[in-house]
Design an enzyme around this catalytic site. Structure first.
Site, short mmCIF file in Angstrom:
data_model
loop_
_atom_site.label_atom_id
_atom_site.label_comp_id
_atom_site.label_asym_id
_atom_site.label_seq_id
_atom_site.Cartn_x
_atom_site.Cartn_y
_atom_site.Cartn_z
CB CYS A 84 -0.42 -0.02 1.20
SG CYS A 84 -1.87 -0.87 1.19
NE ARG A 86 4.07 2.15 -1.60
CZ ARG A 86 4.84 1.98 -0.56
NH1 ARG A 86 6.20 2.22 -0.71
NH2 ARG A 86 4.83 1.39 0.98
CD1 TRP A 89 0.14 -6.03 -1.47
CD2 TRP A 89 -0.14 -6.10 -3.70
NE1 TRP A 89 0.09 -7.07 -1.83
CE2 TRP A 89 -0.05 -6.82 -3.67
CE3 TRP A 89 -0.74 -5.35 -4.39
CZ2 TRP A 89 -0.01 -7.47 -5.03
CZ3 TRP A 89 -0.48 -6.46 -6.22
CH2 TRP A 89 -0.49 -7.88 -5.91
CG ASN A 125 2.17 -0.17 4.03
OD1 ASN A 125 2.14 -1.44 3.08
ND2 ASN A 125 3.31 0.37 3.61
N GLY A 126 0.46 -2.67 6.05
CA GLY A 126 0.71 -2.94 6.94
C GLY A 126 0.16 -4.74 6.60
CD GLU A 186 13.46 -19.74 -9.59
OE1 GLU A 186 12.29 -19.89 -9.97
OE2 GLU A 186 12.94 -18.70 -9.14
CE LYS A 221 13.88 -15.48 -11.32
NZ LYS A 221 13.18 -16.92 -11.24
CD GLU A 235 12.55 -14.76 -15.33
OE1 GLU A 235 11.63 -15.01 -15.86
OE2 GLU A 235 12.72 -15.66 -14.05
CG HIS A 258 22.21 -41.02 -17.33
ND1 HIS A 258 22.30 -42.40 -17.39
CD2 HIS A 258 22.20 -41.40 -16.37
CE1 HIS A 258 22.49 -43.06 -16.59
NE2 HIS A 258 22.62 -42.63 -15.73
CE LYS A 300 6.24 -10.48 -11.59
NZ LYS A 300 7.01 -11.14 -11.10
C1 AGP Z 1 9.74 -17.03 -13.09
O1 AGP Z 1 10.99 -15.59 -12.31
C2 AGP Z 1 9.02 -15.61 -14.17
N1 AGP Z 1 8.52 -14.57 -14.87
C3 AGP Z 1 7.53 -17.10 -14.91
O2 AGP Z 1 8.33 -18.27 -15.06
C4 AGP Z 1 6.69 -17.19 -13.49
O3 AGP Z 1 6.72 -18.02 -12.69
C5 AGP Z 1 5.75 -18.22 -13.66
O4 AGP Z 1 5.26 -17.12 -15.47
C6 AGP Z 1 4.36 -18.30 -13.08
O5 AGP Z 1 3.63 -16.82 -12.97
P1 AGP Z 1 2.79 -16.64 -11.39
O6 AGP Z 1 3.89 -17.09 -10.50
O7 AGP Z 1 2.30 -15.59 -11.96
O8 AGP Z 1 2.14 -17.66 -12.05
#
Ligand code: AGP
Length: 608
Positions: A2, A27, A75, A101-102, A481, A485, A488, A504, A603
């Site tokens: 928020c 934010r 938020w 906020n919190g 992961e 990271k 991407e 393998h 996103k």
């Molecule tokens: C992660 O860094 C990516 N942006 C992507 O793999 C993301 O985790 C995936 O699209 C799932 O998104 P969500 O958690 O909003 O469902």
């Protein structure tokens, strides 16, 4: 999270507040509102939706005359986005208004107590409890009432407060959620963050925990919770407006990595009560938990990686079979869900099309779905039968970090809760694991402080073509992961491999100087992973190892070692991922990539 703005000055408050809130839009929010003191009345306007809605409702603030007021962009954490749940919240007589906020962790027992004293509530929020409690304690002295409220509420808060019978004053309080103040010849300001007031002054006061601010047009006073007046030194902000939105960090991704200690705390602590785990939002009785025969976890991307981690953790401590699927596969493979199965979908955005489809497919098959979601009121949050929020606040960078860490915490809590109820964990082990969880935020903070060392190492690999991440068990999930990271945001090809699987086929790709990141945090698998490191090293690889403090044997097989603090082996993902996040980030920065908005990515992937 928020945004709060408050003003007491010579000019009309509403336009100042609207402009300040607009600077806090980054934010992330789902509703907005203002309270302006006009004579001896408080006028309140608030609505769900973008700031534009509030601007139109108030004709840019013109319908809310007055030179003192507070404003808020919400938020949602407790209570879905709606007009009623928007801030400011107020008492029945509308003589006290509050923006927050919190997270108030003990809002439910406080609400019950106030209801028993005849108070009525109009929202589902934790914040309204603060407004009503302020009314309960208010006898004409704002400072006295505020301090009484501070002693009763638990959790994190930055509050802005106005009282109708103190028409020239704004009060503000801080505990854990950021709050700043500033002053110029036009008046005094409070805000959640610097961008909101940078236009008016570069000299800001950072409010510390449990400090209270009393604003008037011509000045500010600061108090402690013991009602002692204190002097504070201003800080001169050197940032420009754009940098200020990122809190002085170069990218949102870095800012959000540094928010992970708070994200973990905010997701963990409200669910630890009386030394036990309380997950009310599960809506499952102990009998329901004992009846679970299998858990299906479905997600995408990083959320899927937390699901893979959860498989090892839940099967390891709760001894419940777990199957993990990427949502785009699950939804089309005509899944077989057994009697007694439980489905869990994980999603930061709550809008990922494949994950939403998997949720609907599971419900169509007659199964209840638990959503682990970050965005309150998102599609998955609304359609899931039960929702466990990750309270990470809005995540702006496309590459998830703080939401990922919060998802891990939610899954650890589930695993521990299930194990406890099903009698798989003795008291001692259970409480030791709870203590390990409580130590994670500080350990994450310590790992983040190593960023310069990681940055120097990352700079060596900005020209890399292929990078491999290997591990066994939970270390394999961590590798997934770490690899995502890197690729991407730096666009460098990378893949994660079960360390035992490399021989393998894929090991043929290892050449002189190929970087192989080996994750070796699982003590029971350490020697196995060590031998895999020797295998790749023998073929010319440069081996980066991530392992637990004390595992110095690894230096025989690794060229570069990152040690993580000791924690329970089931929780190492929360720590090992930190240097890997930083590695991916600094390689991408070194390549000059658009870290927060990588090419081809969104996103939230709301399409198939
Ligand atoms: C992660 O860094 C990516 N942006 C992507 O793999 C993301 O985790 C995936 O699209 C799932 O998104 P969500 O958690 O909003 O469902």
């Amino acid at each position: 999270m928020c945004g709060i703005v408050g003003y007491a000055g010579k000019n009309q408050a509403a336009p100042v507040i609207l402009e300040g809130l607009a600077k806090l839009e980054y934010r992330g929010y789902d509703s907005a509102g203002m309270a302006v003191v006009n004579g001896d009345k408080i006028q309140i306007t608030k609505s769900v939706g973008r700031l534009k809605v509030l601007e139109e409702l108030t004709h840019g603030g013109a319908t809310m005359p007055g030179t003192v007021g507070i404003g808020h962009t919400r938020w949602a954490t407790h209570g879905a986005p709606s007009d009623a749940n928007s801030h400011p919240h107020y008492n029945a007589q509308e003589t006290i208004a509050v923006v927050h906020n919190g997270i108030i962790e003990n809002y439910l027992p406080l609400k019950e107590k106030l209801v028993s004293k005849g108070y009525q509530f109009t929202s589902d929020t934790d914040t309204e409890v603060v407004a009503q409690l302020m009314d309960y304690y208010y006898k004409g002295n704002p400072l006295e009432a505020i301090i009484k409220v501070m002693h009763r509420v638990q959790g994190s808060y930055a509050l802005g407060i106005v009282f109708a019978d103190h028409p020239d004053e704004v009060f503000a309080v801080r505990k854990d959620s950021p709050l700043i103040t500033g002053q110029n010849e036009e008046g005094c300001f409070i805000a959640s963050d610097v961008p909101a007031i940078l236009k008016y002054t570069r000299k800001v006061f950072f409010i510390e925990n449990q400090e209270i601010v009393h604003l008037k047009a011509d000045g500010m006073h600061f108090y402690t919770i013991d009602e002692e007046e204190i002097e504070k030194e201003p800080v001169t902000i050197e940032w420009d407006a754009d940098a200020a939105e990122k809190g002085g960090y170069e990218h949102f991704m870095l800012k959000e990595m540094y928010e992970q200690p708070k994200t973990v705390t905010d997701t963990l602590m409200p669910r630890l009560k009386n030394n036990d785990i309380v997950i009310d939002e599960l809506n499952m009785s102990d009998e329901d938990i004992r009846a679970i025969k299998k858990i299906h976890i479905v997600a995408c991307g990083s959320a899927y990686h937390t699901g893979v981690t959860a498989k090892y953790v839940i099967e390891g401590i709760a001894r419940i079979p777990v199957e993990v699927d990427v949502a785009s596969e699950f939804r089309y493979r005509n899944p077989i869900l057994e009697e007694g199965a439980m489905v869990v979908v994980i999603s930061q955005s709550g809008e990922t099309a494949d994950t939403l489809a998997a949720l609907r497919e599971s419900q169509a098959l007659g199964y209840k779905v638990l959503g682990i979601v970050n965005v309150v009121g998102s599609s998955i949050a609304r359609e899931a039968d039960n929702v466990m929020y990750t309270w990470a606040g809005p995540e702006i960078a496309v590459a998830t970090t703080k939401a990922y860490s919060a998802q891990l915490i939610a899954l650890y809590l589930l695993a521990l809760k299930f194990a406890r109820v099903r009698g798989k964990l003795d008291d001692k082990t259970f409480h030791e694991m709870i203590e390990d969880l409580k130590r994670l935020p500080g350990q994450i903070e310590m790992l983040l402080s190593n960023k310069e060392r990681i940055q120097r190492f990352a700079n060596r690999y900005v020209a890399a073509k292929d990078v491999f991440f290997i591990g066994r068990g939970i270390d394999y999930a961590i590798s997934m992961e770490g690899s995502l990271k890197l690729k991407e945001i730096s666009y460098i090809h990378s893949e994660a491999y079960a360390a035992g699987e490399l021989k393998h086929g894929t090991i043929s790709l290892i050449e002189e100087g190929t970087l192989v990141a080996a994750v070796a945090t699982q003590d029971t698998l350490f020697q196995k992973t060590l031998s895999n490191m020797v295998e790749v090293k023998a073929r010319g690889a440069f081996v980066l190892a991530v392992t637990n403090e004390g595992n110095t044997d690894i230096e025989k097989a690794a060229d570069y070692v990152i040690y993580i603090p000791k924690t329970n082996s089931y929780f190492t993902n929360s720590l090992a991922i930190i240097p890997l996040q930083l590695f991916g980030y600094y390689v991408a920065v070194g390549k000059g990539c658009d870290v927060d908005k990588p090419r081809n990515l969104a996103k939230s992937v709301t399409v198939e």
